[in-house]
Design an enzyme around this catalytic site. Sequence first.
Site, PDB file in Angstrom:
ATOM      1  N   ARG A  37       8.669  -2.027   5.186  1.00 47.12           N
ATOM      2  CA  ARG A  37       7.356  -1.596   5.337  1.00 47.12           C
ATOM      3  C   ARG A  37       6.810  -2.083   6.591  1.00 47.12           C
ATOM      4  O   ARG A  37       5.517  -1.601   6.928  1.00 47.12           O
ATOM      5  CB  ARG A  37       6.636  -2.032   3.988  1.00 47.12           C
ATOM      6  CG  ARG A  37       5.391  -1.515   3.867  1.00 47.12           C
ATOM      7  CD  ARG A  37       4.614  -2.123   2.385  1.00 47.12           C
ATOM      8  NE  ARG A  37       3.250  -1.467   2.240  1.00 47.12           N
ATOM      9  CZ  ARG A  37       2.167  -2.230   2.340  1.00 47.12           C
ATOM     10  NH1 ARG A  37       2.196  -3.546   2.371  1.00 47.12           N
ATOM     11  NH2 ARG A  37       1.025  -1.380   2.065  1.00 47.12           N
ATOM     12  N   ILE A  63      -2.277   2.453   4.635  1.00 43.88           N
ATOM     13  CA  ILE A  63      -1.079   2.774   3.611  1.00 43.88           C
ATOM     14  C   ILE A  63      -1.379   2.203   2.524  1.00 43.88           C
ATOM     15  O   ILE A  63      -1.874   1.424   2.203  1.00 43.88           O
ATOM     16  CB  ILE A  63      -0.091   1.808   4.614  1.00 43.88           C
ATOM     17  CG1 ILE A  63       1.450   1.780   3.922  1.00 43.88           C
ATOM     18  CG2 ILE A  63      -0.376   0.278   4.894  1.00 43.88           C
ATOM     19  CD1 ILE A  63       2.540   1.146   4.704  1.00 43.88           C
ATOM     20  N   SER A  64      -0.834   3.005   1.587  1.00 42.01           N
ATOM     21  CA  SER A  64      -1.214   2.568   0.252  1.00 42.01           C
ATOM     22  C   SER A  64      -0.401   1.333  -0.382  1.00 42.01           C
ATOM     23  O   SER A  64       0.401   0.983   0.026  1.00 42.01           O
ATOM     24  CB  SER A  64      -0.512   3.739  -0.880  1.00 42.01           C
ATOM     25  OG  SER A  64      -1.391   4.937  -0.669  1.00 42.01           O
ATOM     26  N   GLN A  65      -1.188   0.668  -1.161  1.00 42.96           N
ATOM     27  CA  GLN A  65      -0.403  -0.559  -1.851  1.00 42.96           C
ATOM     28  C   GLN A  65       0.909  -0.267  -2.414  1.00 42.96           C
ATOM     29  O   GLN A  65       1.040   0.954  -3.158  1.00 42.96           O
ATOM     30  CB  GLN A  65      -1.368  -0.994  -3.006  1.00 42.96           C
ATOM     31  CG  GLN A  65      -1.145  -2.152  -3.499  1.00 42.96           C
ATOM     32  CD  GLN A  65      -2.128  -2.597  -4.756  1.00 42.96           C
ATOM     33  OE1 GLN A  65      -3.243  -1.926  -4.802  1.00 42.96           O
ATOM     34  NE2 GLN A  65      -1.622  -3.468  -5.617  1.00 42.96           N
ATOM     35  N   PRO A  66       1.815  -0.940  -2.299  1.00 39.55           N
ATOM     36  CA  PRO A  66       3.267  -0.854  -2.647  1.00 39.55           C
ATOM     37  C   PRO A  66       3.361  -0.384  -4.385  1.00 39.55           C
ATOM     38  O   PRO A  66       3.986   0.447  -4.490  1.00 39.55           O
ATOM     39  CB  PRO A  66       3.972  -2.087  -2.347  1.00 39.55           C
ATOM     40  CG  PRO A  66       3.284  -2.563  -1.286  1.00 39.55           C
ATOM     41  CD  PRO A  66       1.824  -2.075  -1.304  1.00 39.55           C
TER      42      PRO A  66
END
Length: 213
Positions: A37, A63-66
């Site tokens: 990431r 970038i979205s939260q995992p």
Amino acid sequence: MKDTYRHQGMRNKLAGIVQEKGISDKRIVNAVKKIPRHLFMDSSFEDHAYQDKAFPIGASQTISQPYTVAFQTELLNIKKGDTILEIGTGSGYQTAMLLELGAVVYTIERQKELFKKTNLFLPKLGYKPKKMIFGDGYKGLPDEAPFDGIIVTAGAPFVPKPLMAQLKVGGRLVIPVGDAVQTMTLYTRKSPKEFEKHEFGEFRFVPMLEDRN
Ligand code: SAH
């Protein structure tokens, strides 16, 4: 930037956090362990890359939260070889997750700058979507429809009709619906005319914007 044992250690921890939050699909947990990431973000955020948080990626996008990526992926219920349409390529992290699960991926991004960057970057890591498209996700991708799954990774003010229309019978649409806050919503197409709807709590995404190319 490199991928090191230190990064791998941080990824293993992140995978543990995602699991603790309720993700049980081993394939998804393994993808969190595998996808570097930190390479999907600006190097100045490297130390934050393996926190379970969203981060800026330029063009006022994130970038979205995992956990969110894992949760949306779990709702899609992907089988190897499924065709998946993703709206909002962004950094390509979610795209990489879909590819790790063996999906055939079509992905659309409306910000030129991000589209160009991710279009060059993903193949360098060995991630090859079937098509990456610069365009408006509200329209879906009629030429390649129908899809086994459609995932929207931006907050949609409403559910775009073309996306419903481009699902196979049995197919799933995962879409966060709402303005400031969105409700994660899953539509399953039961027949050409029937959709089943399930809601899964609140999330915060950057808005899905109307096309203004
Ligand atoms: N999956 C991405 C999330 C990026 S944020 C990641 O993990 O990195 C949402 C993305 O949706 C942004 O890149 C934004 O530019 C894009 N987007 C917003 N509206 C869109 C639209 N109408 N069509 C396609 N992409 C859109």
